[in-house]
Write an enzyme that holds these catalytic residues in place. Structure first.
Site, PDB file in Angstrom:
ATOM      1  N   HIS A  90       0.856  -1.191   0.000  1.00  0.00           N
ATOM      2  CA  HIS A  90       0.000   0.000   0.000  1.00  0.00           C
ATOM      3  C   HIS A  90       0.890   1.239   0.000  1.00  0.00           C
ATOM      4  O   HIS A  90       1.883   1.294   0.729  1.00  0.00           O
ATOM      5  CB  HIS A  90      -0.897   0.009   1.242  1.00  0.00           C
ATOM      6  CG  HIS A  90      -2.026   0.984   1.169  1.00  0.00           C
ATOM      7  ND1 HIS A  90      -1.840   2.354   1.262  1.00  0.00           N
ATOM      8  CD2 HIS A  90      -3.359   0.796   0.991  1.00  0.00           C
ATOM      9  CE1 HIS A  90      -3.012   2.957   1.160  1.00  0.00           C
ATOM     10  NE2 HIS A  90      -3.944   2.041   0.990  1.00  0.00           N
ATOM     11  N   GLY A 179       6.294  21.859  10.647  1.00  0.00           N
ATOM     12  CA  GLY A 179       7.495  21.048  10.717  1.00  0.00           C
ATOM     13  C   GLY A 179       8.565  21.494   9.736  1.00  0.00           C
ATOM     14  O   GLY A 179       8.429  22.511   9.047  1.00  0.00           O
ATOM     15  N   PRO A 180       9.653  20.730   9.646  1.00  0.00           N
ATOM     16  CA  PRO A 180      10.788  21.100   8.788  1.00  0.00           C
ATOM     17  C   PRO A 180      10.462  20.937   7.307  1.00  0.00           C
ATOM     18  O   PRO A 180       9.496  20.268   6.939  1.00  0.00           O
ATOM     19  CB  PRO A 180      11.884  20.118   9.219  1.00  0.00           C
ATOM     20  CG  PRO A 180      11.131  18.920   9.708  1.00  0.00           C
ATOM     21  CD  PRO A 180       9.891  19.455  10.366  1.00  0.00           C
ATOM     22  N   SER A 184      12.950  13.380   7.126  1.00  0.00           N
ATOM     23  CA  SER A 184      13.828  12.342   7.657  1.00  0.00           C
ATOM     24  C   SER A 184      13.508  11.031   6.953  1.00  0.00           C
ATOM     25  O   SER A 184      12.341  10.653   6.822  1.00  0.00           O
ATOM     26  CB  SER A 184      13.596  12.193   9.166  1.00  0.00           C
ATOM     27  OG  SER A 184      13.971  10.913   9.621  1.00  0.00           O
ATOM     28  N   ALA A 186      13.906   8.189   8.074  1.00  0.00           N
ATOM     29  CA  ALA A 186      13.382   7.244   9.060  1.00  0.00           C
ATOM     30  C   ALA A 186      11.917   7.500   9.387  1.00  0.00           C
ATOM     31  O   ALA A 186      11.202   6.577   9.803  1.00  0.00           O
ATOM     32  CB  ALA A 186      14.207   7.305  10.339  1.00  0.00           C
ATOM     33  N   GLY A 188       9.770  10.075   7.379  1.00  0.00           N
ATOM     34  CA  GLY A 188       8.977  10.524   6.250  1.00  0.00           C
ATOM     35  C   GLY A 188       8.163  11.758   6.575  1.00  0.00           C
ATOM     36  O   GLY A 188       8.580  12.612   7.366  1.00  0.00           O
TER      37      GLY A 188
END
Length: 300
Positions: A90, A179-180, A184, A186, A188
């Site tokens: 998915h 957020g940034p 990341s 790790a 997403g």
């Protein structure tokens, strides 16, 4: 008044990680898990959470236990799951793929949007994960499908029909709302939105021909000239079947019966057999009923 949050997390095969998330979801006693749907082929779990919303003296929402519950689940998921190790059939763009807030009963869409934006701020800033708002939570109402297409959500990056690791550029093509601006590998990214109730309905096709499933999915969908307010994907589901996964954006107008008939008709034209479809969640009425039953049982 009640609000509902559906939280879609990219993991089912790591039982320890799922248990950690379960514990986080149960930490707040006034939040009720009314449904949990796990799909091991998709390697994806969906939680349906419900709680009340409190207001100030002029009627503005100021508090719901759902906020703490969902943020706690997010923290647990980001600690327990590394997207680089995840693989499934998915599509997804993050450890937490999607959080959608729905009003229930007499609650309003504005209240659901307030909750979505509050959660988005917490998740984006606390866990440093890019957050994309959509629908009623977005300043201009941008749709989830539009954002997903901009970010490459629908294109598998492994074995032709699987999604593995982080398959996108770390510098994101579209600026997130919270957020940034870099993802990341790790963790997403995450989509967070608010919208009126939608139903999710999947129809199994007894064939491994994913190209045929994709053709049927497109022809069923509003985008492909099929049923308006229906969004679909054709995906591999297990070793022997494919599946048409459907989002029914206005289930009271175009429901599962029409989708089922359309899939059966198109599949028959290609000589394919179809099984009876299934919902992945309860109806709003059943959710409210289960919430009341569970919350009353806990208080007795």
């Amino acid at each position: 008044m009640l609000l509902c949050c559906k939280v879609y997390i990219s993991e089912t095969r790591n039982e320890e990680a799922v248990e950690v998330i379960d514990r986080a979801a149960r930490r707040e006693p006034e939040t009720v898990i009314v449904n949990k749907f796990m799909d091991h082929d998709y390697n994806r779990v969906a939680y349906t959470l419900v709680s009340y919303v409190a207001h100030d003296s002029i009627g503005c929402p100021i508090y719901t236990p759902l906020q703490q519950s969902v943020v706690a689940m997010a923290g647990a998921a980001y600690e327990a799951i590394n997207l680089e190790s995840h693989c499934g059939a998915h599509p997804r763009l993050g450890v937490i793929d999607d959080i959608v807030c729905h009003p229930l009963g007499r609650a309003s869409l504005d209240e659901a949007a307030w909750l979505a934006k509050t959660i988005a701020s917490d998740v984006g800033n606390r866990f440093q994960v890019p957050v994309y708002l959509y629908a009623a939570a977005h300043p201009t109402g941008k749709t989830l499908e539009t954002i997903r297409r901009e970010l490459g959500y629908y294109w598998p990056n492994y074995m032709g029909n699987q999604w593995a690791g982080w398959g996108q550029p770390e510098i994101l093509p579209e600026k997130p709302n919270e957020g940034p601006e870099m993802a990341s590998r790790a963790r997403g990214v995450v989509m967070i939105g608010a919208r009126p109730w939608i139903a999710t309905y999947n129809v199994p096709i007894l064939s491994t021909d994913v190209s045929a499933a994709k053709r049927i999915a497109l022809m069923v969908s509003g985008r492909g000239g099929g049923l308006p307010t229906v969004q679909t994907l054709g995906l591999v589901h297990g070793e022997d079947t494919t599946e048409i996964t459907c989002m029914l954006l206005e289930p009271n107008q175009i429901g599962a019966d029409r989708v089922q008939k359309q899939v059966e008709m198109l599949a028959a034209q290609g000589g394919l057999d179809v099984e009876k479809g299934y919902f992945t969640d309860l109806s709003p009425e059943m959710i409210v009923e289960r919430y009341m039953k569970l919350i009353n049982a806990d208080s007795s």
